[in-house]
Write a protein that holds these residues in place. Structure first.
Motif, PDB file in Angstrom:
ATOM      1  N   SER A 154       2.200  -6.735 -10.091  1.00 62.74           N
ATOM      2  CA  SER A 154       3.054  -5.576 -10.002  1.00 62.74           C
ATOM      3  C   SER A 154       3.815  -5.478  -8.611  1.00 62.74           C
ATOM      4  N   GLU A 155       4.693  -4.627  -8.751  1.00 65.59           N
ATOM      5  CA  GLU A 155       5.508  -4.359  -7.392  1.00 65.59           C
ATOM      6  C   GLU A 155       5.580  -2.907  -7.416  1.00 65.59           C
ATOM      7  N   MET A 156       5.661  -2.570  -6.242  1.00 64.59           N
ATOM      8  CA  MET A 156       5.852  -1.318  -5.651  1.00 64.59           C
ATOM      9  C   MET A 156       6.980  -1.183  -4.752  1.00 64.59           C
ATOM     10  N   ASN A 157       8.073  -0.057  -5.074  1.00 66.39           N
ATOM     11  CA  ASN A 157       9.416   0.078  -4.265  1.00 66.39           C
ATOM     12  C   ASN A 157       9.243   1.091  -3.612  1.00 66.39           C
ATOM     13  N   VAL A 158       9.666   1.357  -2.426  1.00 68.00           N
ATOM     14  CA  VAL A 158       9.949   2.784  -1.898  1.00 68.00           C
ATOM     15  C   VAL A 158      11.300   2.866  -1.320  1.00 68.00           C
ATOM     16  N   SER A 159      12.068   3.599  -1.688  1.00 69.00           N
ATOM     17  CA  SER A 159      13.267   3.850  -1.516  1.00 69.00           C
ATOM     18  C   SER A 159      13.526   4.732  -0.330  1.00 69.00           C
ATOM     19  N   THR A 160      14.644   4.789   0.755  1.00 72.31           N
ATOM     20  CA  THR A 160      14.903   5.572   1.592  1.00 72.31           C
ATOM     21  C   THR A 160      13.563   6.106   2.492  1.00 72.31           C
ATOM     22  N   LEU A 161      13.191   5.168   2.996  1.00 74.26           N
ATOM     23  CA  LEU A 161      11.956   5.316   3.715  1.00 74.26           C
ATOM     24  C   LEU A 161      12.005   6.375   4.672  1.00 74.26           C
ATOM     25  N   GLU A 162      10.782   7.177   4.791  1.00 71.61           N
ATOM     26  CA  GLU A 162      10.590   8.286   5.782  1.00 71.61           C
ATOM     27  C   GLU A 162       9.463   7.910   6.776  1.00 71.61           C
ATOM     28  N   LEU A 163       9.474   8.535   7.877  1.00 72.91           N
ATOM     29  CA  LEU A 163       8.453   8.165   8.980  1.00 72.91           C
ATOM     30  C   LEU A 163       7.029   8.497   8.275  1.00 72.91           C
ATOM     31  N   GLY A 164       6.863   9.463   7.249  1.00 73.55           N
ATOM     32  CA  GLY A 164       5.699   9.810   6.748  1.00 73.55           C
ATOM     33  C   GLY A 164       5.185   8.924   5.893  1.00 73.55           C
ATOM     34  N   ASP A 165       6.080   7.820   5.417  1.00 70.01           N
ATOM     35  CA  ASP A 165       5.699   6.744   4.388  1.00 70.01           C
ATOM     36  C   ASP A 165       4.895   5.655   5.168  1.00 70.01           C
ATOM     37  N   SER A 166       4.748   5.822   6.140  1.00 70.13           N
ATOM     38  CA  SER A 166       3.790   4.941   6.978  1.00 70.13           C
ATOM     39  C   SER A 166       2.250   4.978   6.759  1.00 70.13           C
ATOM     40  N   ALA A 167       1.652   3.956   6.344  1.00 64.39           N
ATOM     41  CA  ALA A 167       0.530   3.916   5.649  1.00 64.39           C
ATOM     42  C   ALA A 167      -0.115   2.581   5.317  1.00 64.39           C
ATOM     43  N   LEU A 168      -1.293   2.458   4.590  1.00 65.22           N
ATOM     44  CA  LEU A 168      -1.768   1.204   4.066  1.00 65.22           C
ATOM     45  C   LEU A 168      -1.682   1.709   2.629  1.00 65.22           C
ATOM     46  N   TYR A 169      -0.965   0.629   2.176  1.00 68.53           N
ATOM     47  CA  TYR A 169      -0.944   0.895   0.526  1.00 68.53           C
ATOM     48  C   TYR A 169      -1.771  -0.308  -0.324  1.00 68.53           C
ATOM     49  N   GLU A 196     -14.679  -0.773 -13.383  1.00 67.42           N
ATOM     50  CA  GLU A 196     -14.436  -0.434 -11.897  1.00 67.42           C
ATOM     51  C   GLU A 196     -13.110  -1.186 -11.401  1.00 67.42           C
ATOM     52  N   GLN A 197     -12.498  -0.651 -10.526  1.00 68.90           N
ATOM     53  CA  GLN A 197     -11.371  -1.382  -9.917  1.00 68.90           C
ATOM     54  C   GLN A 197     -11.828  -2.310  -8.776  1.00 68.90           C
ATOM     55  N   TYR A 198     -11.088  -3.412  -8.549  1.00 76.77           N
ATOM     56  CA  TYR A 198     -11.284  -4.306  -7.486  1.00 76.77           C
ATOM     57  C   TYR A 198      -9.725  -4.058  -6.395  1.00 76.77           C
ATOM     58  N   PHE A 199     -10.106  -3.747  -5.282  1.00 81.97           N
ATOM     59  CA  PHE A 199      -8.995  -3.614  -4.073  1.00 81.97           C
ATOM     60  C   PHE A 199      -8.495  -4.824  -3.536  1.00 81.97           C
ATOM     61  N   GLY A 200      -7.442  -4.828  -3.355  1.00 82.91           N
ATOM     62  CA  GLY A 200      -6.895  -5.928  -2.277  1.00 82.91           C
ATOM     63  C   GLY A 200      -6.816  -5.432  -0.841  1.00 82.91           C
ATOM     64  N   PRO A 201      -6.555  -6.306  -0.146  1.00 88.11           N
ATOM     65  CA  PRO A 201      -6.470  -5.968   1.616  1.00 88.11           C
ATOM     66  C   PRO A 201      -5.489  -4.937   1.825  1.00 88.11           C
ATOM     67  N   GLY A 202      -4.508  -4.612   0.922  1.00 90.07           N
ATOM     68  CA  GLY A 202      -3.648  -3.755   1.390  1.00 90.07           C
ATOM     69  C   GLY A 202      -2.240  -4.232   2.260  1.00 90.07           C
ATOM     70  N   THR A 203      -1.357  -3.575   2.195  1.00 88.27           N
ATOM     71  CA  THR A 203      -0.177  -3.662   2.976  1.00 88.27           C
ATOM     72  C   THR A 203       0.030  -2.628   3.961  1.00 88.27           C
ATOM     73  N   ARG A 204      -0.007  -3.000   5.010  1.00 87.01           N
ATOM     74  CA  ARG A 204       0.208  -1.901   6.259  1.00 87.01           C
ATOM     75  C   ARG A 204       1.513  -1.810   6.487  1.00 87.01           C
ATOM     76  N   LEU A 205       2.294  -0.681   6.211  1.00 88.78           N
ATOM     77  CA  LEU A 205       3.712  -0.240   6.417  1.00 88.78           C
ATOM     78  C   LEU A 205       3.800   0.583   7.465  1.00 88.78           C
ATOM     79  N   THR A 206       4.767   0.315   8.245  1.00 89.25           N
ATOM     80  CA  THR A 206       5.047   1.025   9.631  1.00 89.25           C
ATOM     81  C   THR A 206       6.578   1.292   9.573  1.00 89.25           C
ATOM     82  N   VAL A 207       6.946   2.558   9.328  1.00 90.84           N
ATOM     83  CA  VAL A 207       8.242   3.161   9.377  1.00 90.84           C
ATOM     84  C   VAL A 207       8.644   3.608  10.542  1.00 90.84           C
ATOM     85  N   THR A 208       9.656   2.935  11.252  1.00 90.25           N
ATOM     86  CA  THR A 208       9.901   3.552  12.680  1.00 90.25           C
ATOM     87  C   THR A 208      11.556   4.222  12.661  1.00 90.25           C
TER      88      THR A 208
END
Lengths: 112, 115
Positions: free
Chosen positions: A74-89, A100-112
């Motif tokens: 799966s892919e997730m796309n975020v367009s027109t990034l905002e500062l508030g989109d900074s998060a762990l996905y 039950e769900q099994y989690f991945g390690p996450g992607t840490r996104l920082t928007v500057t």
């Protein structure tokens, strides 16, 4: 079995840009869910895909979109990034049903 | 929509002692699953324990056990003989069989283990 993998692990983007995150579920799992985790809002559900179809969707703006391929990746796309989109996905996979769900390690996104 | 409530944002426990984390949920369904997940600092979220609503017997996994009260819609996690490695954020989660199987998570409880 290999666990859920997410790429990239860390990402720095500029406001207004777009980003694509990738998730490879555990082999045999057909359901993939995406979550946004921030210190203030906790774990927020984005969407779930099952057999290439979006089955559930959280309360996020249309800038957030996703898709699932025939191999369940799966892919997730975020367009027109905002500062508030900074998060762990976080991506999570499950076999299906109410298992039950099994989690991945996450992607840490920082928007500057 | 289903809601999951964790009323304890932070908890602490002495090493080797027992601690109980609370979770309540709201649902009109009769068939569902409940989970506790653990997220250590800067580490991956992992499943701690699972409870099927149709089972009256409380689930147990080594030092982790739950107190499932279906009528009260309560699902607490008991950690016995607490260890330093138990320090983490703990999330309670609900997944119904008739609501598109979406997961609903609580806001989490941060557990500190004091040596």
């Amino acid at each position: 079995k290999a666990g859920v993998t997410q790429t990239p692990r860390y990402l720095i983007k500029t406001r207004g840009q777009q980003v694509t995150l990738s998730c490879s579920p555990i082999s045999g799992h057909r359901s993939v869910s995406w979550y946004q985790q921030t210190p203030g809002q906790g774990l927020q559900f984005l969407f779930e895909y099952f057999s290439e179809t979006q089955r559930n969707k959280g309360n996020f703006p249309g800038r957030f979109s996703g898709r699932q391929f025939s191999n369940s990746r799966s892919e997730m796309n975020v367009s027109t990034l905002e500062l508030g989109d900074s998060a762990l996905y976080l991506c999570a996979s499950s076999f299906g049903g109410a298992m039950e769900q099994y989690f991945g390690p996450g992607t840490r996104l920082t928007v500057t | 929509a289903q809601t999951v409530t964790q009323s304890q944002p932070e908890m602490s426990v002495q090493e080797a002692e027992t601690v109980t984390l609370s979770c309540t949920y709201d649902t009109s369904e009769s068939d569902y699953y409940l989970f506790w997940y653990k997220q250590p600092p800067s580490r991956q979220m992992i499943l701690v324990i699972r409870q099927e609503a149709y089972k009256q017997q409380n689930a147990t996994e080594n030092r982790f056990s739950v107190n499932f009260q279906k009528a009260a819609k309560s699902f607490s996690l008991k950690i016995s003989d607490s260890q330093l490695g138990d320090a983490a954020m703990y999330f309670c989660a609900y997944r119904g069989l008739n609501t598109g199987n979406q997961f609903y998570f609580g806001t989490g409880t941060s557990l500190t283990v004091i040596p």
